[in-house]
Design a protein around this motif. Structure first.
Motif, mmCIF file in Angstrom:
data_model
loop_
_atom_site.group_PDB
_atom_site.id
_atom_site.type_symbol
_atom_site.label_atom_id
_atom_site.label_comp_id
_atom_site.label_asym_id
_atom_site.label_seq_id
_atom_site.Cartn_x
_atom_site.Cartn_y
_atom_site.Cartn_z
ATOM 1 N N VAL A 1 0.878 -1.174 0.000
ATOM 2 C CA VAL A 1 0.000 0.000 0.000
ATOM 3 C C VAL A 1 0.910 1.217 0.000
ATOM 4 O O VAL A 1 1.901 1.259 0.727
ATOM 5 C CB VAL A 1 -0.922 0.001 1.240
ATOM 6 N N ASP A 2 0.566 2.186 -0.834
ATOM 7 C CA ASP A 2 1.351 3.412 -0.898
ATOM 8 C C ASP A 2 0.660 4.482 -0.069
ATOM 9 O O ASP A 2 -0.472 4.861 -0.362
ATOM 10 C CB ASP A 2 1.471 3.860 -2.360
ATOM 11 N N ARG A 3 1.321 4.953 1.004
ATOM 12 C CA ARG A 3 0.733 5.981 1.885
ATOM 13 C C ARG A 3 1.279 7.363 1.552
ATOM 14 O O ARG A 3 1.440 8.200 2.444
ATOM 15 C CB ARG A 3 1.038 5.649 3.341
ATOM 16 N N TYR A 4 1.619 7.579 0.278
ATOM 17 C CA TYR A 4 2.153 8.868 -0.137
ATOM 18 C C TYR A 4 1.236 10.002 0.285
ATOM 19 O O TYR A 4 0.023 9.855 0.174
ATOM 20 C CB TYR A 4 2.317 8.863 -1.661
ATOM 21 N N PRO A 5 1.673 11.155 0.781
ATOM 22 C CA PRO A 5 3.077 11.544 0.950
ATOM 23 C C PRO A 5 3.646 11.295 2.340
ATOM 24 O O PRO A 5 4.703 11.847 2.636
ATOM 25 C CB PRO A 5 3.035 13.033 0.659
ATOM 26 N N SER A 6 2.952 10.502 3.185
ATOM 27 C CA SER A 6 3.509 10.303 4.530
ATOM 28 C C SER A 6 4.688 9.342 4.460
ATOM 29 O O SER A 6 4.854 8.593 3.515
ATOM 30 C CB SER A 6 2.425 9.752 5.453
ATOM 31 N N ARG B 1 6.699 5.362 3.576
ATOM 32 C CA ARG B 1 5.705 5.479 2.542
ATOM 33 C C ARG B 1 4.952 4.169 2.253
ATOM 34 O O ARG B 1 3.731 4.171 2.090
ATOM 35 C CB ARG B 1 6.435 5.919 1.271
ATOM 36 N N PHE B 2 5.677 3.057 2.211
ATOM 37 C CA PHE B 2 5.039 1.810 1.767
ATOM 38 C C PHE B 2 4.723 0.898 2.944
ATOM 39 O O PHE B 2 5.469 0.847 3.923
ATOM 40 C CB PHE B 2 5.951 1.049 0.797
ATOM 41 N N SER C 1 10.486 2.685 3.835
ATOM 42 C CA SER C 1 10.606 4.083 3.427
ATOM 43 C C SER C 1 10.837 4.160 1.920
ATOM 44 O O SER C 1 11.182 3.168 1.281
ATOM 45 C CB SER C 1 11.774 4.746 4.161
ATOM 46 N N GLU C 2 10.637 5.356 1.356
ATOM 47 C CA GLU C 2 10.738 5.494 -0.096
ATOM 48 C C GLU C 2 12.172 5.284 -0.570
ATOM 49 O O GLU C 2 12.418 4.626 -1.576
ATOM 50 C CB GLU C 2 10.240 6.874 -0.520
ATOM 51 N N LYS C 3 13.133 5.836 0.163
ATOM 52 C CA LYS C 3 14.531 5.784 -0.271
ATOM 53 C C LYS C 3 15.085 4.372 -0.255
ATOM 54 O O LYS C 3 15.919 4.007 -1.074
ATOM 55 C CB LYS C 3 15.381 6.660 0.668
ATOM 56 N N ASP C 4 14.596 3.581 0.711
ATOM 57 C CA ASP C 4 15.188 2.262 0.933
ATOM 58 C C ASP C 4 14.090 1.200 0.840
ATOM 59 O O ASP C 4 13.878 0.427 1.753
ATOM 60 C CB ASP C 4 15.864 2.240 2.298
ATOM 61 N N ALA C 5 13.381 1.215 -0.304
ATOM 62 C CA ALA C 5 12.219 0.322 -0.437
ATOM 63 C C ALA C 5 12.667 -1.063 -0.846
ATOM 64 O O ALA C 5 12.597 -1.435 -2.021
ATOM 65 C CB ALA C 5 11.239 0.899 -1.451
ATOM 66 N N LYS C 6 13.175 -1.825 0.108
ATOM 67 C CA LYS C 6 13.498 -3.215 -0.192
ATOM 68 C C LYS C 6 13.251 -4.076 1.029
ATOM 69 O O LYS C 6 13.293 -3.593 2.163
ATOM 70 C CB LYS C 6 14.930 -3.357 -0.681
ATOM 71 N N ALA C 7 12.976 -5.342 0.765
ATOM 72 C CA ALA C 7 12.667 -6.273 1.843
ATOM 73 C C ALA C 7 13.173 -7.648 1.448
ATOM 74 O O ALA C 7 13.500 -7.888 0.280
ATOM 75 C CB ALA C 7 11.168 -6.322 2.098
ATOM 76 N N ALA C 8 13.209 -8.550 2.437
ATOM 77 C CA ALA C 8 13.675 -9.905 2.138
ATOM 78 C C ALA C 8 12.611 -10.660 1.378
ATOM 79 O O ALA C 8 11.418 -10.545 1.659
ATOM 80 C CB ALA C 8 14.003 -10.631 3.433
ATOM 81 N N SER C 9 13.046 -11.435 0.390
ATOM 82 C CA SER C 9 12.106 -12.227 -0.391
ATOM 83 C C SER C 9 11.667 -13.447 0.401
ATOM 84 O O SER C 9 12.417 -13.982 1.221
ATOM 85 C CB SER C 9 12.782 -12.661 -1.688
ATOM 86 N N CYS C 10 10.440 -13.902 0.168
ATOM 87 C CA CYS C 10 9.988 -15.120 0.848
ATOM 88 C C CYS C 10 9.795 -16.255 -0.153
ATOM 89 O O CYS C 10 9.016 -17.176 0.077
ATOM 90 C CB CYS C 10 8.718 -14.854 1.647
#
Lengths: 171, 213
Positions: A54-59, A62-63, A85-94
């Motif tokens: 879900v994108d909570r832009y502009p708060s 963000r994601f 956060s927008e700058k570091d939008a990455k997560a571990a894959s499952c």
């Protein structure tokens, strides 16, 4: 849900309120893979229903990354939420836990630009490969940015390789 | 006989003299072979139109062929996405001359309610459209009316003039008909922001992609 609490003993998580009654837990990005693995192995959540965001832009952050899991034995669901956060939008894959999550993570990457680390084939799923935008982000204009880009490229090739003997009409 | 207005008829009725244009057009308009390009819900109405209840056999257009090589009327029925646009243009290119296009429904006429990054805003930006049919989806009668209007349009063509002027044999490589030019809707989409767009007034708006034309 007692089963989930037992499985997640020792992990940091916070319970979130939901309107549909499905128990939801917020976890940090670092703990995400550990939490998912425990839920699968110790709490019988053998299937992943969806991986989406879900994108909570502009708060900011963000994601919100959502994993919804389903237990075939107990017939119940649980949702795990991670804020990115927008700058570091990455997560571990499952994908190593549920191979079926591969396509959902690819779609999530395509639509939101969230990168999944450990995904072996993280390419765009629906949009053209070289398309530089992520359509489901809230700051993407509704009518799109250059939606005809792929077609225009193809059309140029088509004109270059135009073979009158194969086309209808021209002699 | 319809449009084939006889100029002269012999007393025993076995001979008729007429203009060649009228004869060719008479043949063309009464045996249209549609290529049903059913892309979404309009395709269902198209099937109803071909079926016995509405029955376009009455107008000589019942021989629907799914090969572009055997058809001369393309009915674009439904939402054309940019991904499908390549296939649609390729199929159109493979149809033999003479060929006509009907844009059936608002989606193929103008993009309809899909003012979206995925949908072609009117198939006329990639194909030369002869008749537009409004409706979402249009009733089969509307499309039959479109076929009747197309028959009237074919009547006005002059195939012999095209033949003798050499226009029919021009290699399309240099012609404008082959060239894709983005219509106004496409150009607008990369620039305009709606009043509801959260991007308005924001500092980190995404850079528009570089023009590659």
């Amino acid at each position: 849900m007692e089963r989930v609490r037992t499985a997640l003993e020792g992990c940091r998580f916070e319970q979130r309120s939901t309107s549909d009654g499905i128990p939801a837990f917020g976890v940090s990005r670092e703990d995400l893979h550990e939490v998912l693995q425990r839920l699968r192995d110790r709490a019988d959540f053998v299937a992943v229903t969806f991986v989406t965001a879900v994108d909570r832009y502009p708060s900011e952050p963000r994601f919100e990354l959502h994993h919804q899991l389903f237990s075939l034995i107990h017939e119940d669901r649980v949702r795990v939420t991670t804020e990115l956060s927008e700058k570091d939008a990455k997560a571990a894959s499952c994908v190593d836990l549920w191979p079926g999550a591969a396509f959902m993570e690819r779609e999530c990457y395509d639509m939101f630009g969230i990168r999944f680390e450990g995904h072996e084939n993280l390419r765009r799923l629906l949009m053209p490969e070289e398309y530089g935008h992520h359509p489901l982000r809230k700051d993407f204009p509704h009518a799109g940015i250059e939606p005809d880009r792929l077609y225009r490229k193809w059309d140029r090739e088509r004109r270059k390789n135009w073979d009158p003997s194969r086309a209808g009409g021209a002699k | 006989m319809g449009s084939l207005t006889p100029v002269e008829t012999t007393s025993d009725g076995n001979f008729i003299s007429t203009r060649l244009d009228a004869l060719i057009n008479w043949g063309r308009k009464n045996s249209l072979w549609p290529m049903p390009m059913g892309l979404s819900c309009c395709g269902i109405e198209l099937m109803a139109m071909i079926g016995p209840k509405f029955d376009i056999a009455r107008f000589g257009a019942e021989a629907a062929r799914f090969s572009p090589r055997q058809s001369d009327l393309m009915i674009v029925a439904g939402t054309l996405t940019w991904k499908m646009a390549q296939a649609a243009r390729l199929i159109y290119d493979q149809m033999p001359e003479p060929k006509w296009v009907i844009a059936m429904g608002v989606c193929s006429s103008s993009g309809g309610m899909y003012d979206s990054y995925a949908v072609v805003q009117g198939v006329d930006s990639i194909l030369p459209v002869d008749i537009y049919v409004p409706g979402c989806p249009p009733r089969p009668d509307s499309v039959i009316d479109a076929i009747l209007k197309l028959q009237k349009k074919i009547e006005r063509e002059s195939p012999t003039k095209k033949f003798f002027s050499g226009e029919a044999f021009v290699d399309e490589r240099g012609s404008q008909a082959l060239l894709y030019q983005p219509n106004a809707a496409v150009k607008r989409s990369s620039l305009d922001l709606s009043p509801h767009d959260p991007r308005t007034g924001s500092k980190n708006a995404p850079e528009p992609a570089k023009q590659d034309g």
